[in-house]
Design a protein around this motif. Structure first.
Motif, PDB file in Angstrom:
ATOM      1  N   UNK A 249       0.909  -1.328  -0.186  1.00 54.21           N
ATOM      2  CA  UNK A 249      -0.087  -0.012  -0.054  1.00 54.21           C
ATOM      3  C   UNK A 249       1.533   1.571   0.201  1.00 54.21           C
ATOM      4  N   UNK A 250       1.684   1.571   0.579  1.00 52.17           N
ATOM      5  CA  UNK A 250       3.208   2.328   0.602  1.00 52.17           C
ATOM      6  C   UNK A 250       3.556   2.563  -0.343  1.00 52.17           C
ATOM      7  N   UNK A 251       4.193   1.259  -1.310  1.00 56.55           N
ATOM      8  CA  UNK A 251       5.041   1.071  -2.645  1.00 56.55           C
ATOM      9  C   UNK A 251       3.876   1.955  -3.199  1.00 56.55           C
ATOM     10  N   UNK A 252       2.725   1.756  -3.332  1.00 54.45           N
ATOM     11  CA  UNK A 252       1.540   2.587  -4.412  1.00 54.45           C
ATOM     12  C   UNK A 252       1.492   4.384  -4.115  1.00 54.45           C
ATOM     13  N   UNK A 253       1.343   4.531  -2.620  1.00 57.00           N
ATOM     14  CA  UNK A 253       1.041   5.582  -2.764  1.00 57.00           C
ATOM     15  C   UNK A 253       2.323   6.731  -2.168  1.00 57.00           C
ATOM     16  N   UNK A 254       3.135   5.949  -2.691  1.00 55.93           N
ATOM     17  CA  UNK A 254       4.463   7.207  -2.303  1.00 55.93           C
ATOM     18  C   UNK A 254       4.971   7.871  -3.181  1.00 55.93           C
ATOM     19  N   UNK A 255       5.285   6.683  -4.203  1.00 55.60           N
ATOM     20  CA  UNK A 255       6.078   7.675  -5.799  1.00 55.60           C
ATOM     21  C   UNK A 255       5.646   8.664  -5.745  1.00 55.60           C
ATOM     22  N   UNK A 256       3.510   8.654  -6.218  1.00 56.41           N
ATOM     23  CA  UNK A 256       3.217  10.234  -6.755  1.00 56.41           C
ATOM     24  C   UNK A 256       4.024  11.000  -5.856  1.00 56.41           C
ATOM     25  N   UNK A 257       3.889  10.775  -4.914  1.00 57.21           N
ATOM     26  CA  UNK A 257       3.964  12.440  -3.442  1.00 57.21           C
ATOM     27  C   UNK A 257       5.165  12.158  -4.087  1.00 57.21           C
ATOM     28  N   UNK A 258       5.797  11.565  -4.064  1.00 57.59           N
ATOM     29  CA  UNK A 258       7.834  11.558  -4.212  1.00 57.59           C
ATOM     30  C   UNK A 258       7.755  12.778  -5.662  1.00 57.59           C
ATOM     31  N   UNK A 259       6.720  12.277  -6.416  1.00 54.33           N
ATOM     32  CA  UNK A 259       7.283  12.757  -8.161  1.00 54.33           C
ATOM     33  C   UNK A 259       7.035  14.363  -7.957  1.00 54.33           C
ATOM     34  N   UNK A 260       5.939  14.506  -7.061  1.00 52.86           N
ATOM     35  CA  UNK A 260       4.798  15.433  -7.256  1.00 52.86           C
ATOM     36  C   UNK A 260       5.998  16.584  -6.387  1.00 52.86           C
ATOM     37  N   UNK A 261       6.611  16.183  -4.826  1.00 54.98           N
ATOM     38  CA  UNK A 261       7.303  17.150  -4.230  1.00 54.98           C
ATOM     39  C   UNK A 261       8.879  17.248  -5.054  1.00 54.98           C
ATOM     40  N   UNK A 262       8.867  16.295  -5.635  1.00 56.82           N
ATOM     41  CA  UNK A 262      10.905  16.322  -6.375  1.00 56.82           C
ATOM     42  C   UNK A 262      10.736  18.348  -7.589  1.00 56.82           C
ATOM     43  N   UNK A 263       9.104  17.941  -8.361  1.00 53.67           N
ATOM     44  CA  UNK A 263       8.867  19.014  -9.024  1.00 53.67           C
ATOM     45  C   UNK A 263       8.310  20.526  -7.973  1.00 53.67           C
ATOM     46  N   UNK A 264       8.385  20.799  -6.776  1.00 55.63           N
ATOM     47  CA  UNK A 264       7.892  21.489  -6.586  1.00 55.63           C
ATOM     48  C   UNK A 264       9.068  22.150  -5.910  1.00 55.63           C
ATOM     49  N   UNK A 265      10.288  20.905  -4.703  1.00 56.41           N
ATOM     50  CA  UNK A 265      11.346  21.722  -3.994  1.00 56.41           C
ATOM     51  C   UNK A 265      11.927  21.764  -5.174  1.00 56.41           C
ATOM     52  N   UNK A 266      12.481  21.029  -5.863  1.00 57.61           N
ATOM     53  CA  UNK A 266      13.728  21.580  -7.263  1.00 57.61           C
ATOM     54  C   UNK A 266      14.557  20.456  -6.968  1.00 57.61           C
ATOM     55  N   UNK A 267      14.095  19.322  -6.404  1.00 53.40           N
ATOM     56  CA  UNK A 267      15.358  17.885  -5.820  1.00 53.40           C
ATOM     57  C   UNK A 267      14.979  16.235  -6.390  1.00 53.40           C
ATOM     58  N   UNK A 268      15.968  15.431  -6.268  1.00 53.18           N
ATOM     59  CA  UNK A 268      15.623  14.528  -7.228  1.00 53.18           C
ATOM     60  C   UNK A 268      16.184  13.289  -5.811  1.00 53.18           C
ATOM     61  N   UNK A 269      14.621  12.789  -5.676  1.00 55.44           N
ATOM     62  CA  UNK A 269      15.068  11.190  -4.521  1.00 55.44           C
ATOM     63  C   UNK A 269      15.301   9.786  -5.574  1.00 55.44           C
ATOM     64  N   UNK A 270      16.756   9.355  -4.820  1.00 52.87           N
ATOM     65  CA  UNK A 270      17.133   8.938  -5.762  1.00 52.87           C
ATOM     66  C   UNK A 270      16.452   7.230  -5.529  1.00 52.87           C
ATOM     67  N   UNK A 271      16.462   7.125  -4.391  1.00 52.80           N
ATOM     68  CA  UNK A 271      15.575   5.736  -3.768  1.00 52.80           C
ATOM     69  C   UNK A 271      15.326   6.164  -2.301  1.00 52.80           C
ATOM     70  N   UNK A 272      13.919   5.222  -2.238  1.00 50.28           N
ATOM     71  CA  UNK A 272      12.799   5.197  -0.602  1.00 50.28           C
ATOM     72  C   UNK A 272      13.443   4.145  -0.671  1.00 50.28           C
ATOM     73  N   UNK A 273      13.201   3.496   0.402  1.00 48.85           N
ATOM     74  CA  UNK A 273      13.181   3.140   1.671  1.00 48.85           C
ATOM     75  C   UNK A 273      12.248   2.833   2.481  1.00 48.85           C
ATOM     76  N   UNK A 274      11.670   1.273   2.629  1.00 50.16           N
ATOM     77  CA  UNK A 274      10.390   0.953   3.755  1.00 50.16           C
ATOM     78  C   UNK A 274      11.352   0.818   5.145  1.00 50.16           C
TER      79      UNK A 274
END
Length: 236
Positions: free
Chosen positions: A132-157
């Motif tokens: 469920x988290x893997x479904x929810x997290x990537x869209x949030x990261x993508x949205x905030x990458x654009x807003x913050x001007x950063x890139x997350x190379x990977x996330x871990x649970x």
């Protein structure tokens, strides 16, 4: 380099970094205390600062220790479980089929093989939570990458004992506590924004606070709400 000072029964981790002011924090869920001081600060000075804040430290720890905790979950029929801040009843089906979990509008159904113990049931639930988290997290990261001007190379649970999340700015990685699946989704978003902001500013200094104020002005309310919610029964 991290050192420790002890004030009675309170241990404080002291770290010196390139910051302008001293930052003292009491972390949920256990009340761990950290102090970040400017480079060159003598340990005696850090100790004096902590002594001056001892009453505040004890108040924060008392608040955390009094915080409601979930009752232990043996994962049996009609238990209450939370998902995205909403309460569901658990239904357990024992049958010779692949273990799994299904969700409807008011019930979580856990399917396990006959004789499965609590540990096996917990593993099945945990894997479902991660999906469920893997479904929810990537869209949030993508949205905030654009807003913050950063890139997350990977996330871990992972299960985490004292943090909702963490960040490794040098590698561009963030880690998120799997317990967040039980909390409202806006609180998951707050933690993601918090950790992604550390890719810009690694410490909790004035620059970091300014970043949160600018991009996520409701972060203080989100932090307080998250820390007021029940903690897991055991230390995760």
């Amino acid at each position: 380099m991290t050192e420790s000072i002890t004030l009675g029964d309170i241990a404080i981790e002291v770290t010196r970094k390139n910051v302008r002011n001293v930052h003292l924090s009491v972390h949920p869920p256990e009340g761990r205390v950290t102090l970040v001081a400017p480079t060159g600060t003598r340990l005696e000075v850090a100790r004096a600062y902590a002594i001056a804040k001892l009453g505040w430290i004890r108040d924060q720890q008392a608040r955390l220790h009094a915080q409601a905790r979930e009752t232990p979950r043996p994962l049996v029929e009609r238990e209450s479980h939370y998902l995205w801040g909403r309460r569901y009843l658990l239904s357990v089906e024992e049958r010779e089929a692949r273990p799994g979990v299904k969700l409807d509008h008011k019930r979580i159904t856990l399917t396990v093989r006959p004789g499965s113990d609590r540990e096996k049931r917990a593993d099945v639930m945990h894997e479902w939570h991660k999906r469920l988290l893997h479904d929810a997290i990537p869209p949030l990261i993508a949205s905030w990458e654009a807003r913050l001007g950063v890139r997350v190379s990977a996330y871990h649970l992972q299960r985490m004992k004292t943090k909702w999340g963490s960040c490794n700015p040098s590698k561009g990685n963030i880690r998120l506590n799997t317990e967040l699946v039980k909390k409202p989704k806006d609180l998951l978003e707050y933690i993601i924004v918090h950790e992604m902001a550390h890719l810009i500013e690694p410490t909790h200094n004035e620059r970091f606070i300014t970043l949160l104020d600018r991009h996520y002005p409701g972060w203080r309310e989100a932090r307080d709400e998250l820390n007021a919610l029940p903690l897991k029964a055991e230390y995760w």
